[in-house]
Write a protein that holds these residues in place. Structure first.
Motif, mmCIF file in Angstrom:
data_model
loop_
_atom_site.group_PDB
_atom_site.id
_atom_site.type_symbol
_atom_site.label_atom_id
_atom_site.label_comp_id
_atom_site.label_asym_id
_atom_site.label_seq_id
_atom_site.Cartn_x
_atom_site.Cartn_y
_atom_site.Cartn_z
ATOM 1 N N ASN A 166 -14.605 -16.252 16.364
ATOM 2 C CA ASN A 166 -12.905 -16.419 16.461
ATOM 3 C C ASN A 166 -12.314 -15.661 15.783
ATOM 4 O OD1 ASN A 166 -14.170 -18.541 18.257
ATOM 5 N ND2 ASN A 166 -12.876 -20.240 17.297
ATOM 6 N N THR A 167 -12.515 -14.490 15.625
ATOM 7 C CA THR A 167 -11.596 -13.597 14.786
ATOM 8 C C THR A 167 -11.279 -12.366 15.431
ATOM 9 O OG1 THR A 167 -12.989 -14.481 12.816
ATOM 10 C CG2 THR A 167 -11.830 -12.366 12.432
ATOM 11 N N MET A 168 -10.112 -11.931 14.986
ATOM 12 C CA MET A 168 -9.462 -10.562 15.343
ATOM 13 C C MET A 168 -9.051 -9.877 14.215
ATOM 14 S SD MET A 168 -5.999 -11.897 17.135
ATOM 15 C CE MET A 168 -5.085 -10.447 17.379
ATOM 16 N N PHE A 169 -9.181 -8.417 14.573
ATOM 17 C CA PHE A 169 -8.715 -7.704 13.166
ATOM 18 C C PHE A 169 -7.997 -6.429 13.837
ATOM 19 C CE2 PHE A 169 -12.069 -9.328 10.665
ATOM 20 C CZ PHE A 169 -13.212 -9.536 11.694
ATOM 21 N N LEU A 170 -7.074 -6.155 12.827
ATOM 22 C CA LEU A 170 -6.306 -4.953 13.215
ATOM 23 C C LEU A 170 -6.439 -3.990 11.745
ATOM 24 C CD1 LEU A 170 -4.186 -3.412 14.858
ATOM 25 C CD2 LEU A 170 -2.376 -4.434 13.281
ATOM 26 N N GLN A 171 -7.334 -2.940 11.963
ATOM 27 C CA GLN A 171 -7.402 -1.731 11.001
ATOM 28 C C GLN A 171 -6.170 -0.794 11.128
ATOM 29 O OE1 GLN A 171 -9.798 -1.545 8.546
ATOM 30 N NE2 GLN A 171 -8.608 0.376 7.791
ATOM 31 N N MET A 172 -5.442 -0.586 10.400
ATOM 32 C CA MET A 172 -4.448 0.291 10.045
ATOM 33 C C MET A 172 -4.731 1.358 9.388
ATOM 34 S SD MET A 172 -1.196 -2.322 10.301
ATOM 35 C CE MET A 172 -1.528 -3.122 8.747
ATOM 36 N N VAL A 214 0.712 -1.119 0.088
ATOM 37 C CA VAL A 214 -0.014 0.046 0.265
ATOM 38 C C VAL A 214 0.892 1.158 -0.163
ATOM 39 C CG1 VAL A 214 -0.192 0.090 2.427
ATOM 40 C CG2 VAL A 214 -2.058 1.103 1.108
ATOM 41 N N GLN A 215 0.322 2.233 -0.577
ATOM 42 C CA GLN A 215 1.184 3.438 -0.435
ATOM 43 C C GLN A 215 1.055 4.219 0.865
ATOM 44 O OE1 GLN A 215 -0.397 5.908 -3.927
ATOM 45 N NE2 GLN A 215 1.172 5.270 -5.210
ATOM 46 N N SER A 216 2.043 4.914 1.122
ATOM 47 C CA SER A 216 2.041 5.834 2.269
ATOM 48 C C SER A 216 0.803 6.679 2.540
ATOM 49 C CB SER A 216 3.173 6.655 2.533
ATOM 50 O OG SER A 216 3.344 7.355 3.543
ATOM 51 N N GLY A 217 0.026 6.650 3.683
ATOM 52 C CA GLY A 217 -1.136 7.263 3.811
ATOM 53 C C GLY A 217 -2.354 6.052 3.533
ATOM 54 N N GLY A 218 -2.103 5.143 3.116
ATOM 55 C CA GLY A 218 -3.186 4.154 3.020
ATOM 56 C C GLY A 218 -3.606 3.430 4.002
ATOM 57 N N SER A 219 -4.630 2.434 3.761
ATOM 58 C CA SER A 219 -4.925 1.691 4.885
ATOM 59 C C SER A 219 -5.153 0.124 4.517
ATOM 60 C CB SER A 219 -6.338 2.111 5.167
ATOM 61 O OG SER A 219 -6.531 3.568 5.463
ATOM 62 N N ARG A 264 -4.159 5.817 14.803
ATOM 63 C CA ARG A 264 -3.997 5.429 13.556
ATOM 64 C C ARG A 264 -4.587 4.041 13.259
ATOM 65 N NH1 ARG A 264 0.778 4.600 10.905
ATOM 66 N NH2 ARG A 264 1.979 3.877 12.697
ATOM 67 N N PHE A 265 -4.307 3.339 14.168
ATOM 68 C CA PHE A 265 -4.662 1.958 14.256
ATOM 69 C C PHE A 265 -5.732 1.390 15.382
ATOM 70 C CE2 PHE A 265 -0.133 -0.094 13.439
ATOM 71 C CZ PHE A 265 -0.052 0.809 12.393
ATOM 72 N N THR A 266 -6.938 0.718 14.892
ATOM 73 C CA THR A 266 -7.710 0.075 15.862
ATOM 74 C C THR A 266 -7.711 -1.329 15.779
ATOM 75 O OG1 THR A 266 -9.412 0.252 14.206
ATOM 76 C CG2 THR A 266 -9.378 1.982 15.435
ATOM 77 N N GLU A 302 7.596 3.116 7.771
ATOM 78 C CA GLU A 302 8.000 2.332 8.887
ATOM 79 C C GLU A 302 7.090 1.557 9.480
ATOM 80 O OE1 GLU A 302 7.991 5.873 8.512
ATOM 81 O OE2 GLU A 302 7.251 6.904 10.338
ATOM 82 N N ASP A 303 5.959 1.146 9.083
ATOM 83 C CA ASP A 303 4.945 0.445 9.260
ATOM 84 C C ASP A 303 5.318 -1.085 8.439
ATOM 85 O OD1 ASP A 303 2.397 2.954 9.473
ATOM 86 O OD2 ASP A 303 3.563 1.964 11.331
ATOM 87 N N THR A 304 6.152 -0.968 7.950
ATOM 88 C CA THR A 304 6.399 -1.944 6.743
ATOM 89 C C THR A 304 7.083 -3.182 7.710
ATOM 90 O OG1 THR A 304 6.816 -1.097 4.745
ATOM 91 C CG2 THR A 304 7.969 -3.163 5.040
#
Length: 127
Positions: A77-83, A12-17, A67-69, A89-91
């Motif tokens: 039985n699921t978990m999520f990370l929305q970024m 993803v490009q910088s600033g993306g989700s 930035r993250f939720t 630097e998140d790479t």
């Protein structure tokens, strides 16, 4: 057999989700606190976020706050990370993990606090 399977990584490009998912099987998900960690090349695995057993509370590192939720759905039985607002630097490879220790000296932010791990999903953020 316990399995945690992540998905949702990508370029993803910088600033993306991106939204990462982790599906657990072989364990009673509601009895585990869970977390997201990440590991960049040449660096140690670092804590990103964790969620309590019920999914009612989340905790983030300073780098992820705002930035993250994160969320946990025990019925699925699921978990999520929305970024959001991703930065180069998140790479890293992102891992989900589950643990059940009754206490922690690291506020459940150390890899040693977690017993079950997923295989990881790659997140790459271009500048």
């Amino acid at each position: 057999q316990v399995q945690l399977v992540e998905s949702g990584g990508g370029l993803v490009q910088s600033g993306g989700s991106l939204r990462l998912s982790c599906v657990a099987s072989g364990l009673t998900f509601s009895m585990y606190y869970v977390a997201w960690f990440r590991q960049a090349p040449g660096k140690e695995r670092e804590f990103v976020a964790r969620i309590n057993k019920s999914g009612s509370r989340t905790y983030f590192t300073d780098s992820g706050k705002g930035r993250f939720t994160a969320s946990k759905d025990n019925s699925k039985n699921t978990m999520f990370l929305q970024m959001n607002s991703l930065k180069p630097e998140d790479t890293a490879v992102y891992y989900c993990a589950a643990g059940s220790r009754p206490y922690s000296t690291t506020d459940f932010a150390a890899p040693s606090d977690y017993f079950y791990w997923g295989q990881g999903t790659q997140v790459a953020v271009s500048s």
